[in-house]
Design a protein around this motif. Structure first.
Motif, PDB file in Angstrom:
ATOM      1  N   GLU A 101       0.798  -1.227   0.000  1.00  0.00           N
ATOM      2  CA  GLU A 101       0.000   0.000   0.000  1.00  0.00           C
ATOM      3  C   GLU A 101       0.830   1.277   0.000  1.00  0.00           C
ATOM      4  O   GLU A 101       0.563   2.195  -0.763  1.00  0.00           O
ATOM      5  N   THR A 102       1.824   1.364   0.871  1.00  0.00           N
ATOM      6  CA  THR A 102       2.571   2.614   1.025  1.00  0.00           C
ATOM      7  C   THR A 102       3.869   2.631   0.218  1.00  0.00           C
ATOM      8  O   THR A 102       4.733   3.466   0.468  1.00  0.00           O
ATOM      9  N   GLN A 103       3.997   1.726  -0.725  1.00  0.00           N
ATOM     10  CA  GLN A 103       5.223   1.668  -1.512  1.00  0.00           C
ATOM     11  C   GLN A 103       5.394   2.936  -2.341  1.00  0.00           C
ATOM     12  O   GLN A 103       4.462   3.402  -3.003  1.00  0.00           O
ATOM     13  N   GLU A 104       6.590   3.505  -2.294  1.00  0.00           N
ATOM     14  CA  GLU A 104       6.874   4.720  -3.041  1.00  0.00           C
ATOM     15  C   GLU A 104       7.200   4.390  -4.492  1.00  0.00           C
ATOM     16  O   GLU A 104       7.489   3.242  -4.837  1.00  0.00           O
ATOM     17  N   GLU A 105       7.177   5.411  -5.324  1.00  0.00           N
ATOM     18  CA  GLU A 105       7.294   5.197  -6.769  1.00  0.00           C
ATOM     19  C   GLU A 105       8.620   4.558  -7.157  1.00  0.00           C
ATOM     20  O   GLU A 105       8.668   3.667  -7.997  1.00  0.00           O
ATOM     21  N   ASP A 106       9.718   5.007  -6.545  1.00  0.00           N
ATOM     22  CA  ASP A 106      11.034   4.489  -6.909  1.00  0.00           C
ATOM     23  C   ASP A 106      11.527   3.423  -5.930  1.00  0.00           C
ATOM     24  O   ASP A 106      12.699   3.067  -5.923  1.00  0.00           O
ATOM     25  N   GLU A 107      10.633   2.903  -5.115  1.00  0.00           N
ATOM     26  CA  GLU A 107      11.006   1.901  -4.117  1.00  0.00           C
ATOM     27  C   GLU A 107      10.808   0.498  -4.682  1.00  0.00           C
ATOM     28  O   GLU A 107       9.777   0.201  -5.281  1.00  0.00           O
ATOM     29  N   GLU A 108      11.786  -0.358  -4.486  1.00  0.00           N
ATOM     30  CA  GLU A 108      11.737  -1.714  -5.030  1.00  0.00           C
ATOM     31  C   GLU A 108      11.837  -2.740  -3.907  1.00  0.00           C
ATOM     32  O   GLU A 108      12.604  -2.573  -2.955  1.00  0.00           O
ATOM     33  N   VAL A 109      11.065  -3.802  -4.036  1.00  0.00           N
ATOM     34  CA  VAL A 109      11.056  -4.870  -3.036  1.00  0.00           C
ATOM     35  C   VAL A 109      12.245  -5.790  -3.270  1.00  0.00           C
ATOM     36  O   VAL A 109      12.421  -6.335  -4.364  1.00  0.00           O
ATOM     37  N   VAL A 110      13.060  -5.956  -2.240  1.00  0.00           N
ATOM     38  CA  VAL A 110      14.235  -6.827  -2.319  1.00  0.00           C
ATOM     39  C   VAL A 110      13.923  -8.212  -1.748  1.00  0.00           C
ATOM     40  O   VAL A 110      14.314  -9.229  -2.312  1.00  0.00           O
ATOM     41  N   LEU A 111      13.205  -8.248  -0.625  1.00  0.00           N
ATOM     42  CA  LEU A 111      12.828  -9.518  -0.007  1.00  0.00           C
ATOM     43  C   LEU A 111      11.348  -9.510   0.349  1.00  0.00           C
ATOM     44  O   LEU A 111      10.827  -8.517   0.855  1.00  0.00           O
ATOM     45  N   PHE A 112      10.698 -10.623   0.083  1.00  0.00           N
ATOM     46  CA  PHE A 112       9.307 -10.850   0.505  1.00  0.00           C
ATOM     47  C   PHE A 112       9.316 -12.072   1.406  1.00  0.00           C
ATOM     48  O   PHE A 112       9.811 -13.135   1.018  1.00  0.00           O
ATOM     49  N   LEU A 113       8.758 -11.927   2.620  1.00  0.00           N
ATOM     50  CA  LEU A 113       8.850 -13.000   3.603  1.00  0.00           C
ATOM     51  C   LEU A 113       7.508 -13.265   4.273  1.00  0.00           C
ATOM     52  O   LEU A 113       6.714 -12.351   4.497  1.00  0.00           O
ATOM     53  N   ARG A 114       7.280 -14.531   4.567  1.00  0.00           N
ATOM     54  CA  ARG A 114       6.220 -14.964   5.471  1.00  0.00           C
ATOM     55  C   ARG A 114       6.837 -15.950   6.457  1.00  0.00           C
ATOM     56  O   ARG A 114       7.967 -16.398   6.275  1.00  0.00           O
ATOM     57  N   GLN A 115       6.072 -16.308   7.472  1.00  0.00           N
ATOM     58  CA  GLN A 115       6.527 -17.368   8.355  1.00  0.00           C
ATOM     59  C   GLN A 115       6.657 -18.671   7.564  1.00  0.00           C
ATOM     60  O   GLN A 115       5.916 -18.911   6.608  1.00  0.00           O
ATOM     61  N   HIS A 116       7.592 -19.501   7.984  1.00  0.00           N
ATOM     62  CA  HIS A 116       7.814 -20.779   7.306  1.00  0.00           C
ATOM     63  C   HIS A 116       6.530 -21.607   7.309  1.00  0.00           C
ATOM     64  O   HIS A 116       5.756 -21.585   8.273  1.00  0.00           O
ATOM     65  N   LEU A 117       6.314 -22.347   6.232  1.00  0.00           N
ATOM     66  CA  LEU A 117       5.106 -23.174   6.119  1.00  0.00           C
ATOM     67  C   LEU A 117       4.956 -24.157   7.274  1.00  0.00           C
ATOM     68  O   LEU A 117       3.836 -24.498   7.672  1.00  0.00           O
ATOM     69  N   ILE A 118       6.077 -24.604   7.825  1.00  0.00           N
ATOM     70  CA  ILE A 118       6.023 -25.631   8.866  1.00  0.00           C
ATOM     71  C   ILE A 118       5.312 -25.136  10.120  1.00  0.00           C
ATOM     72  O   ILE A 118       4.789 -25.941  10.903  1.00  0.00           O
ATOM     73  N   VAL A 119       5.249 -23.817  10.329  1.00  0.00           N
ATOM     74  CA  VAL A 119       4.584 -23.295  11.532  1.00  0.00           C
ATOM     75  C   VAL A 119       3.079 -23.532  11.480  1.00  0.00           C
ATOM     76  O   VAL A 119       2.395 -23.403  12.501  1.00  0.00           O
ATOM     77  N   ASN A 120       2.550 -23.876  10.306  1.00  0.00           N
ATOM     78  CA  ASN A 120       1.121 -24.146  10.171  1.00  0.00           C
ATOM     79  C   ASN A 120       0.736 -25.567  10.587  1.00  0.00           C
ATOM     80  O   ASN A 120      -0.463 -25.861  10.714  1.00  0.00           O
ATOM     81  N   VAL A 121       1.717 -26.427  10.790  1.00  0.00           N
ATOM     82  CA  VAL A 121       1.423 -27.829  11.077  1.00  0.00           C
ATOM     83  C   VAL A 121       0.546 -28.012  12.317  1.00  0.00           C
ATOM     84  O   VAL A 121      -0.420 -28.791  12.280  1.00  0.00           O
ATOM     85  N   PRO A 122       0.815 -27.333  13.451  1.00  0.00           N
ATOM     86  CA  PRO A 122      -0.033 -27.562  14.638  1.00  0.00           C
ATOM     87  C   PRO A 122      -1.514 -27.294  14.399  1.00  0.00           C
ATOM     88  O   PRO A 122      -2.364 -28.136  14.734  1.00  0.00           O
ATOM     89  N   TRP A 123      -1.848 -26.132  13.813  1.00  0.00           N
ATOM     90  CA  TRP A 123      -3.275 -25.849  13.633  1.00  0.00           C
ATOM     91  C   TRP A 123      -3.890 -26.709  12.534  1.00  0.00           C
ATOM     92  O   TRP A 123      -5.096 -26.996  12.574  1.00  0.00           O
ATOM     93  N   VAL A 124      -3.093 -27.149  11.570  1.00  0.00           N
ATOM     94  CA  VAL A 124      -3.613 -28.069  10.556  1.00  0.00           C
ATOM     95  C   VAL A 124      -3.971 -29.413  11.191  1.00  0.00           C
ATOM     96  O   VAL A 124      -5.023 -29.997  10.900  1.00  0.00           O
ATOM     97  N   LEU A 125      -3.114 -29.902  12.090  1.00  0.00           N
ATOM     98  CA  LEU A 125      -3.398 -31.163  12.775  1.00  0.00           C
ATOM     99  C   LEU A 125      -4.640 -31.040  13.659  1.00  0.00           C
ATOM    100  O   LEU A 125      -5.476 -31.953  13.703  1.00  0.00           O
ATOM    101  N   PHE A 126      -4.755 -29.911  14.357  1.00  0.00           N
ATOM    102  CA  PHE A 126      -5.956 -29.688  15.172  1.00  0.00           C
ATOM    103  C   PHE A 126      -7.205 -29.635  14.295  1.00  0.00           C
ATOM    104  O   PHE A 126      -8.268 -30.140  14.675  1.00  0.00           O
ATOM    105  N   SER A 127      -7.082 -29.027  13.126  1.00  0.00           N
ATOM    106  CA  SER A 127      -8.230 -28.935  12.219  1.00  0.00           C
ATOM    107  C   SER A 127      -8.676 -30.322  11.765  1.00  0.00           C
ATOM    108  O   SER A 127      -9.881 -30.611  11.695  1.00  0.00           O
ATOM    109  N   ILE A 128      -7.715 -31.177  11.452  1.00  0.00           N
ATOM    110  CA  ILE A 128      -8.050 -32.553  11.058  1.00  0.00           C
ATOM    111  C   ILE A 128      -8.760 -33.274  12.204  1.00  0.00           C
ATOM    112  O   ILE A 128      -9.751 -33.993  11.995  1.00  0.00           O
ATOM    113  N   LEU A 129      -8.256 -33.061  13.425  1.00  0.00           N
ATOM    114  CA  LEU A 129      -8.891 -33.676  14.591  1.00  0.00           C
ATOM    115  C   LEU A 129     -10.320 -33.171  14.768  1.00  0.00           C
ATOM    116  O   LEU A 129     -11.249 -33.960  15.016  1.00  0.00           O
ATOM    117  N   PHE A 130     -10.517 -31.850  14.613  1.00  0.00           N
ATOM    118  CA  PHE A 130     -11.857 -31.279  14.760  1.00  0.00           C
ATOM    119  C   PHE A 130     -12.818 -31.830  13.710  1.00  0.00           C
ATOM    120  O   PHE A 130     -14.001 -32.050  13.988  1.00  0.00           O
TER     121      PHE A 130
END
Length: 214
Positions: free
Chosen positions: A46-75
């Protein structure tokens, strides 16, 4: 934009492979589940400036989703497996109408879908961005609210990372801590892949900013 990943040019007429070519980082192709992207194509915020360029894009590692995925399967498995077992083992002094069981099951699955959706959206929209001018932390709090924090590269004082646990070691993820000067908030990139590369990249960008003429 600082040329952190630029390939060293070869003299004309000498098609000899440079020793630096193996370390060249080409722009990353984005997918919906991308957790680590260098010079990602088509990424804007949203607030990216005109001459500003993204060097790195990051999210949390996929593995951090394993606990809630397992709970979802149990539910999901509880109504067809656990509920009939309870009805067989526990003798209620009254008969539970089938309609109540159906309605209760529907509410259970509705709550389960909400649980899955909220956890996925929290992971999907919690984004960390490093540009050629600043570092950005976008935190998804709820459907109608998100928190945006940023710090200019020139304000960074200390950049470090920490890892802990077997999973973090096996899957190479950790938390990047960014300390800033003045009133800029300290930032924390939680559970991001390749934290050492993130620290190295931010440090190089910071060094380029410090060495650039005013």
């Amino acid at each position: 934009m600082p040329t952190l990943f630029e390939e060293t040019a070869l003299p004309k007429g000498k098609p000899v492979k440079s020793q630096h070519q193996s370390s060249v980082k080409k722009p990353s192709t984005m997918t919906p589940l991308t957790c680590f992207a260098v010079n990602p194509s088509g990424v804007r915020f949203e607030t990216q400036e005109e001459d500003e360029e993204v060097v790195l894009f990051l999210r949390q590692h996929l593995i951090v989703n394993v606990p809630w995925v397992l709970f979802s399967i149990l539910f999901v498995l509880i109504p067809p497996v656990f509920f009939p077992l309870v009805l067989r083992l526990v003798h209620f002094p009254f008969v539970i109408p089938a309609g109540y069981i159906v309605i209760g099951t529907l509410f259970w699955y509705l709550a389960t879908v909400g649980f899955i959706l909220m956890n996925f959206l929290r992971w999907f929209f919690n984004i960390y961005i490093v540009t050629n001018e600043r570092v950005v932390d976008i935190d998804f709090v709820q459907l109608l609210y998100k928190q945006f924090s940023e710090a200019r590269l020139s304000k960074l004082q200390d950049i470090s990372y920490s890892t802990g646990g077997i999973l973090a070691t096996l899957f190479n993820y950790g938390t990047v801590n960014i300390e800033t000067a003045g009133e800029s908030p300290n930032l924390e990139f939680e559970s991001v892949p390749s934290p050492e590369r993130v620290v190295e990249t931010i440090s190089k960008l910071n060094q380029n900013i410090q060495q650039s003429p005013l």
